[in-house]
Design a protein around this motif. Structure first.
Motif, mmCIF file in Angstrom:
data_model
loop_
_atom_site.group_PDB
_atom_site.id
_atom_site.type_symbol
_atom_site.label_atom_id
_atom_site.label_comp_id
_atom_site.label_asym_id
_atom_site.label_seq_id
_atom_site.Cartn_x
_atom_site.Cartn_y
_atom_site.Cartn_z
ATOM 1 N N VAL A 10 17.112 9.149 -2.008
ATOM 2 C CA VAL A 10 16.093 10.356 -1.999
ATOM 3 C C VAL A 10 17.234 11.563 -2.875
ATOM 4 O O VAL A 10 16.370 12.111 -3.641
ATOM 5 C CB VAL A 10 16.203 10.837 -0.652
ATOM 6 C CG1 VAL A 10 15.607 12.588 -0.722
ATOM 7 C CG2 VAL A 10 15.243 10.260 0.355
ATOM 8 N N TYR A 11 18.432 11.354 -2.757
ATOM 9 C CA TYR A 11 19.157 12.202 -3.546
ATOM 10 C C TYR A 11 19.159 11.826 -5.072
ATOM 11 O O TYR A 11 19.210 12.685 -6.132
ATOM 12 C CB TYR A 11 20.661 12.114 -3.176
ATOM 13 C CG TYR A 11 21.745 12.813 -4.148
ATOM 14 C CD1 TYR A 11 21.811 14.035 -4.186
ATOM 15 C CD2 TYR A 11 22.487 12.033 -5.015
ATOM 16 C CE1 TYR A 11 22.617 14.711 -4.880
ATOM 17 C CE2 TYR A 11 23.471 12.614 -5.757
ATOM 18 C CZ TYR A 11 23.498 14.043 -5.597
ATOM 19 O OH TYR A 11 24.388 14.748 -6.747
ATOM 20 N N PHE A 12 18.987 10.501 -5.382
ATOM 21 C CA PHE A 12 18.681 10.045 -6.792
ATOM 22 C C PHE A 12 17.320 10.739 -7.225
ATOM 23 O O PHE A 12 17.217 11.080 -8.427
ATOM 24 C CB PHE A 12 18.932 8.490 -6.953
ATOM 25 C CG PHE A 12 20.069 7.882 -6.645
ATOM 26 C CD1 PHE A 12 21.371 8.720 -7.056
ATOM 27 C CD2 PHE A 12 20.451 6.637 -6.377
ATOM 28 C CE1 PHE A 12 22.617 8.205 -6.837
ATOM 29 C CE2 PHE A 12 21.801 6.205 -6.125
ATOM 30 C CZ PHE A 12 22.736 6.951 -6.415
ATOM 31 N N ILE A 13 16.405 10.316 -6.349
ATOM 32 C CA ILE A 13 15.089 10.919 -6.825
ATOM 33 C C ILE A 13 15.007 12.622 -7.103
ATOM 34 O O ILE A 13 14.406 12.859 -8.192
ATOM 35 C CB ILE A 13 14.051 10.706 -5.487
ATOM 36 C CG1 ILE A 13 13.661 9.158 -5.541
ATOM 37 C CG2 ILE A 13 12.699 11.329 -5.980
ATOM 38 C CD1 ILE A 13 12.997 8.651 -4.170
ATOM 39 N N GLN A 14 15.853 13.204 -6.338
ATOM 40 C CA GLN A 14 15.939 14.648 -6.764
ATOM 41 C C GLN A 14 16.689 14.799 -7.990
ATOM 42 O O GLN A 14 16.317 15.783 -8.549
ATOM 43 C CB GLN A 14 16.601 15.325 -5.384
ATOM 44 C CG GLN A 14 16.729 16.875 -5.520
ATOM 45 C CD GLN A 14 17.438 17.545 -4.610
ATOM 46 O OE1 GLN A 14 17.289 17.273 -3.339
ATOM 47 N NE2 GLN A 14 18.032 18.691 -4.824
ATOM 48 N N ARG A 15 17.588 14.113 -8.171
ATOM 49 C CA ARG A 15 18.218 14.261 -9.513
ATOM 50 C C ARG A 15 17.747 13.945 -10.683
ATOM 51 O O ARG A 15 17.770 14.525 -11.823
ATOM 52 C CB ARG A 15 19.595 13.254 -9.291
ATOM 53 C CG ARG A 15 20.845 13.439 -10.471
ATOM 54 C CD ARG A 15 21.742 12.811 -10.396
ATOM 55 N NE ARG A 15 22.700 12.528 -11.490
ATOM 56 C CZ ARG A 15 23.847 12.009 -11.757
ATOM 57 N NH1 ARG A 15 24.577 11.542 -10.527
ATOM 58 N NH2 ARG A 15 24.657 12.028 -12.667
ATOM 59 N N PHE A 16 16.975 12.919 -10.688
ATOM 60 C CA PHE A 16 16.157 12.457 -11.860
ATOM 61 C C PHE A 16 14.829 12.922 -11.977
ATOM 62 O O PHE A 16 14.194 13.233 -12.969
ATOM 63 C CB PHE A 16 16.156 11.048 -12.011
ATOM 64 C CG PHE A 16 17.300 10.333 -12.366
ATOM 65 C CD1 PHE A 16 17.496 10.069 -13.589
ATOM 66 C CD2 PHE A 16 18.476 9.815 -11.181
ATOM 67 C CE1 PHE A 16 18.936 9.518 -13.950
ATOM 68 C CE2 PHE A 16 19.419 9.424 -11.750
ATOM 69 C CZ PHE A 16 19.885 9.130 -13.087
ATOM 70 N N PHE A 17 14.165 13.417 -10.735
ATOM 71 C CA PHE A 17 12.854 14.268 -10.825
ATOM 72 C C PHE A 17 13.202 15.580 -10.592
ATOM 73 O O PHE A 17 13.770 16.362 -11.111
ATOM 74 C CB PHE A 17 11.822 13.389 -9.740
ATOM 75 C CG PHE A 17 11.375 12.257 -10.555
ATOM 76 C CD1 PHE A 17 10.761 12.031 -11.626
ATOM 77 C CD2 PHE A 17 11.061 11.198 -9.859
ATOM 78 C CE1 PHE A 17 10.175 10.889 -12.105
ATOM 79 C CE2 PHE A 17 10.676 9.859 -10.157
ATOM 80 C CZ PHE A 17 10.188 9.633 -11.587
ATOM 81 N N ASN A 18 12.734 15.821 -9.226
ATOM 82 C CA ASN A 18 12.882 17.330 -8.789
ATOM 83 C C ASN A 18 12.873 17.325 -7.250
ATOM 84 O O ASN A 18 12.549 16.259 -6.697
ATOM 85 C CB ASN A 18 11.984 18.333 -9.487
ATOM 86 C CG ASN A 18 10.503 17.963 -9.066
ATOM 87 O OD1 ASN A 18 10.310 17.322 -8.228
ATOM 88 N ND2 ASN A 18 9.800 18.334 -10.052
#
Length: 334
Positions: A175-183
């Motif tokens: 989830v953290y990676f998704i926030q980092r690469f998307f929003n």
């Protein structure tokens, strides 16, 4: 497009690959609606050869390609291994060498449970925080005494190296990676669909190397995490404060009150930490290191480096260069 590589290994837990890959695929789908201008993740499953890999349950997974043919990855997922990981680890010298090269090129490397042994075997966790599955704590510490094992944390981060203690923690990390690469919107969408229970924020269950986030100002915590992920970009006090809907004066005041540094001082700390890691573990020139961490002016970078560490970048490299590429680190002791 961020390239995600899932490594397969004999005796692995299949959910090490299937769960995060499902989450990233769902993120790609959600991003088409929530942030269509962002690049989607591309995902590939890799192993030492193209032969099917048998998981600990007997189920087989078939790789798309050999990891030896992958020149550059952006995110690497290393799987958890069932029971004693030493037998598998000792047979993976080519993977260990490949991980070292990917790390030098700037890849994000994540391990889960006993899969963190792959990273430790490569020497990439020496003098850095790490975690692993609670059942393997003592053995991990015995095999890797130079690693700063954080038994009380479910996730650790040291630069581009991430360790998750369990599959549930790996989901939080994804989830953290998704926030980092998307929003944040895409990340929250995936979290709601994959975790019905209320989960703790990523920063509350993680250990960040050299990052003081144990203070009550949540907006500044979010700013610190954002700066960590964007430190290589051209940033100014105005651009950072605007990102968090504050005036530069108010943002600077709250930031210094929370951690004792101004935002720009903190940015320099992040960049110099990245520079120290690159000088220690890569063969990049000083100019290339400066550019990679966010400085276009090599002279300014060298001056700042000397002012903060009392040695030049070249002198620092000579004195602290890690022995990442020795035969001992590549093969490992049983």
């Amino acid at each position: 497009m961020p390239k995600v590589v899932f490594i397969l290994s004999e005796h692995m837990l299949a959910t090490s690959t299937t769960w995060p890959s499902d989450m990233l695929a769902a993120a790609n789908h959600a991003a088409k609606r929530l942030c269509p201008d962002e690049h989607a993740f591309t995902m590939t499953i890799a192993a030492q050869s193209l032969a099917p890999v048998t998981c600990h349950t007997g189920m087989t997974l078939t790789p798309d390609q050999s990891f030896k043919d992958i020149k550059k990855a952006d995110i690497i997922y290393l799987p958890a291994l069932w029971r004693n990981p030493r037998v598998v680890i000792n047979q993976q010298s080519e993977l260990i060498t490949w991980l070292q090269k990917q790390f030098e090129q700037g890849a994000i490397i994540s391990g889960v449970g006993t899969g963190c042994c792959f990273i430790a075997e490569a020497g990439l966790l020496d003098n850095k925080p790490a975690t692993t599955h609670w059942y393997y704590f003592d053995k991990f510490q015995q095999h890797y005494p130079n690693v700063r094992l954080k038994r009380q944390h479910f996730i650790t981060q040291a630069g581009s190296i991430y360790c998750a203690a369990s599959i549930n923690s790996l989901a939080d990390l994804t989830v953290y990676f998704i926030q980092r690469f998307f929003n944040t919107a895409v990340a929250q969408h995936i979290q709601r669909h994959f975790s019905h229970e209320i989960r703790k924020p990523y920063e509350s269950i993680s250990y960040f190397e050299g990052d003081d986030i144990n203070h009550p100002d949540e907006s500044i915590v979010q700013a610190q995490l954002w700066m960590l992920n964007n430190s290589t970009k051209a940033l100014s006090l105005n651009s950072i404060s605007k990102q968090f809907d504050m005036s530069p004066r108010n943002f600077s005041r709250r930031f210094k009150l929370a951690i004792g540094k101004t935002p720009m001082q903190y940015l320099h700390v992040l960049r110099l930490n990245n520079a120290k890691e690159l000088l220690q573990s890569s063969n990049l020139s000083v100019a290339e290191v400066a550019y990679k961490v966010g400085y276009n002016d090599t002279s300014y970078f060298a001056k700042l480096f000397r002012r903060e560490l009392f040695v030049s970048p070249k002198e620092y490299r000579k004195t602290v260069r890690a022995k990442l590429f020795t035969t001992k680190n590549i093969v490992g002791a049983p």
